[in-house]
Motif scaffolding. Structure first.
Motif, PDB file in Angstrom:
ATOM      1  N   VAL A  75       0.848  -1.186   0.000  1.00 43.38           N
ATOM      2  CA  VAL A  75       0.000   0.000   0.000  1.00 43.38           C
ATOM      3  C   VAL A  75       0.886   1.239   0.000  1.00 43.38           C
ATOM      4  O   VAL A  75       1.919   1.279   0.675  1.00 43.38           O
ATOM      5  CB  VAL A  75      -0.918   0.016   1.251  1.00 43.38           C
ATOM      6  CG1 VAL A  75      -1.753   1.291   1.307  1.00 43.38           C
ATOM      7  CG2 VAL A  75      -1.809  -1.226   1.283  1.00 43.38           C
ATOM      8  N   GLY A  76       0.455   2.246  -0.742  1.00 36.79           N
ATOM      9  CA  GLY A  76       1.165   3.521  -0.755  1.00 36.79           C
ATOM     10  C   GLY A  76       0.216   4.632  -1.151  1.00 36.79           C
ATOM     11  O   GLY A  76      -0.994   4.433  -1.230  1.00 36.79           O
ATOM     12  N   ILE A  77       0.768   5.827  -1.387  1.00 34.71           N
ATOM     13  CA  ILE A  77      -0.050   6.924  -1.889  1.00 34.71           C
ATOM     14  C   ILE A  77       0.279   7.156  -3.351  1.00 34.71           C
ATOM     15  O   ILE A  77       1.363   6.835  -3.822  1.00 34.71           O
ATOM     16  CB  ILE A  77       0.100   8.227  -1.073  1.00 34.71           C
ATOM     17  CG1 ILE A  77       1.515   8.802  -1.183  1.00 34.71           C
ATOM     18  CG2 ILE A  77      -0.311   7.998   0.370  1.00 34.71           C
ATOM     19  CD1 ILE A  77       1.631  10.231  -0.658  1.00 34.71           C
ATOM     20  N   THR A  78      -0.672   7.732  -4.061  1.00 40.83           N
ATOM     21  CA  THR A  78      -0.533   7.906  -5.504  1.00 40.83           C
ATOM     22  C   THR A  78       0.427   9.041  -5.853  1.00 40.83           C
ATOM     23  O   THR A  78       0.738   9.908  -5.025  1.00 40.83           O
ATOM     24  CB  THR A  78      -1.897   8.193  -6.148  1.00 40.83           C
ATOM     25  OG1 THR A  78      -2.373   9.447  -5.670  1.00 40.83           O
ATOM     26  CG2 THR A  78      -2.901   7.080  -5.842  1.00 40.83           C
ATOM     27  N   ASP A  79       0.841   9.031  -7.098  1.00 38.18           N
ATOM     28  CA  ASP A  79       1.672  10.095  -7.643  1.00 38.18           C
ATOM     29  C   ASP A  79       0.945  11.432  -7.491  1.00 38.18           C
ATOM     30  O   ASP A  79       1.531  12.449  -7.112  1.00 38.18           O
ATOM     31  CB  ASP A  79       1.961   9.785  -9.121  1.00 38.18           C
ATOM     32  CG  ASP A  79       3.078  10.617  -9.696  1.00 38.18           C
ATOM     33  OD1 ASP A  79       3.828  11.247  -8.927  1.00 38.18           O
ATOM     34  OD2 ASP A  79       3.199  10.645 -10.932  1.00 38.18           O
ATOM     35  N   TYR A  80      -0.354  11.434  -7.757  1.00 38.99           N
ATOM     36  CA  TYR A  80      -1.161  12.644  -7.606  1.00 38.99           C
ATOM     37  C   TYR A  80      -1.108  13.149  -6.161  1.00 38.99           C
ATOM     38  O   TYR A  80      -0.909  14.347  -5.908  1.00 38.99           O
ATOM     39  CB  TYR A  80      -2.605  12.355  -8.021  1.00 38.99           C
ATOM     40  CG  TYR A  80      -3.551  13.499  -7.768  1.00 38.99           C
ATOM     41  CD1 TYR A  80      -3.641  14.566  -8.656  1.00 38.99           C
ATOM     42  CD2 TYR A  80      -4.363  13.511  -6.635  1.00 38.99           C
ATOM     43  CE1 TYR A  80      -4.511  15.623  -8.421  1.00 38.99           C
ATOM     44  CE2 TYR A  80      -5.229  14.556  -6.395  1.00 38.99           C
ATOM     45  CZ  TYR A  80      -5.303  15.617  -7.282  1.00 38.99           C
ATOM     46  OH  TYR A  80      -6.163  16.658  -7.049  1.00 38.99           O
ATOM     47  N   ALA A  81      -1.287  12.247  -5.195  1.00 41.52           N
ATOM     48  CA  ALA A  81      -1.299  12.631  -3.780  1.00 41.52           C
ATOM     49  C   ALA A  81       0.029  13.229  -3.355  1.00 41.52           C
ATOM     50  O   ALA A  81       0.064  14.279  -2.703  1.00 41.52           O
ATOM     51  CB  ALA A  81      -1.640  11.428  -2.904  1.00 41.52           C
ATOM     52  N   GLN A  82       1.130  12.572  -3.726  1.00 44.00           N
ATOM     53  CA  GLN A  82       2.433  13.105  -3.300  1.00 44.00           C
ATOM     54  C   GLN A  82       2.699  14.458  -3.945  1.00 44.00           C
ATOM     55  O   GLN A  82       3.294  15.336  -3.346  1.00 44.00           O
ATOM     56  CB  GLN A  82       3.570  12.107  -3.561  1.00 44.00           C
ATOM     57  CG  GLN A  82       3.966  11.843  -4.986  1.00 44.00           C
ATOM     58  CD  GLN A  82       4.806  12.935  -5.627  1.00 44.00           C
ATOM     59  OE1 GLN A  82       5.511  13.692  -4.964  1.00 44.00           O
ATOM     60  NE2 GLN A  82       4.720  13.028  -6.949  1.00 44.00           N
ATOM     61  N   ASP A  83       2.217  14.637  -5.184  1.00 39.51           N
ATOM     62  CA  ASP A  83       2.386  15.914  -5.884  1.00 39.51           C
ATOM     63  C   ASP A  83       1.594  17.019  -5.174  1.00 39.51           C
ATOM     64  O   ASP A  83       2.081  18.135  -5.006  1.00 39.51           O
ATOM     65  CB  ASP A  83       1.933  15.771  -7.337  1.00 39.51           C
ATOM     66  CG  ASP A  83       2.160  17.034  -8.139  1.00 39.51           C
ATOM     67  OD1 ASP A  83       3.332  17.445  -8.276  1.00 39.51           O
ATOM     68  OD2 ASP A  83       1.160  17.613  -8.625  1.00 39.51           O
TER      69      ASP A  83
END
Length: 126
Positions: A25-33
């Motif tokens: 599980v992780g966070i999306t590219d959109y979320a980190q951006d």
């Protein structure tokens, strides 16, 4: 932005990559951006069994802290040990070295209720 098609997504911007009865599980590219530079990842639920949608930790950026929600129910088996020293991996490689936790899923059928890459792109207007 990158949206791997082998992952499932939540509308809270987490991703999950199933591998048998386990999943990463992780966070999306959109979320980190959207968050910006990540300075700390706080996950203290290792060994706990949580329900789908429960908070399993948080991510801290310079000006805010965001909760992390479990995409499916499961036991938190492992926290990415690299993130203690290098939380910025979540920014630089959110789908690879920047994974957050590994879980043992309690009900893999819950994956069916998650978004595929195309559906996720629609909710963030990509």
């Amino acid at each position: 932005m990158n949206f791997p098609t082998n992952l499932k997504y939540t509308d809270e911007h987490e991703w999950i990559r199933p591998e048998g009865e386990y999943a990463y599980v992780g966070i999306t590219d959109y979320a980190q951006d959207q968050l910006g530079d990540i300075v700390f990842v706080d996950v203290n639920t290792e060994g706990e069994t949580l329900e789908k949608g429960e908070v399993f930790g948080s991510i801290e950026v310079v000006k805010t802290v965001s909760d992390l929600f479990l995409p499916v129910g499961g036991e938190v088996m492992e926290i990415n040990p690299e993130l203690e020293e290098k939380p910025e991996l979540v920014n630089s490689d959110p789908y690879g070295e920047g994974w957050l936790i590994k879980i043992k899923m309690t009900d893999p059928d819950e994956l069916e209720s998650l978004l595929d890459a195309d559906a996720y792109k629609k909710i963030i207007n990509e």
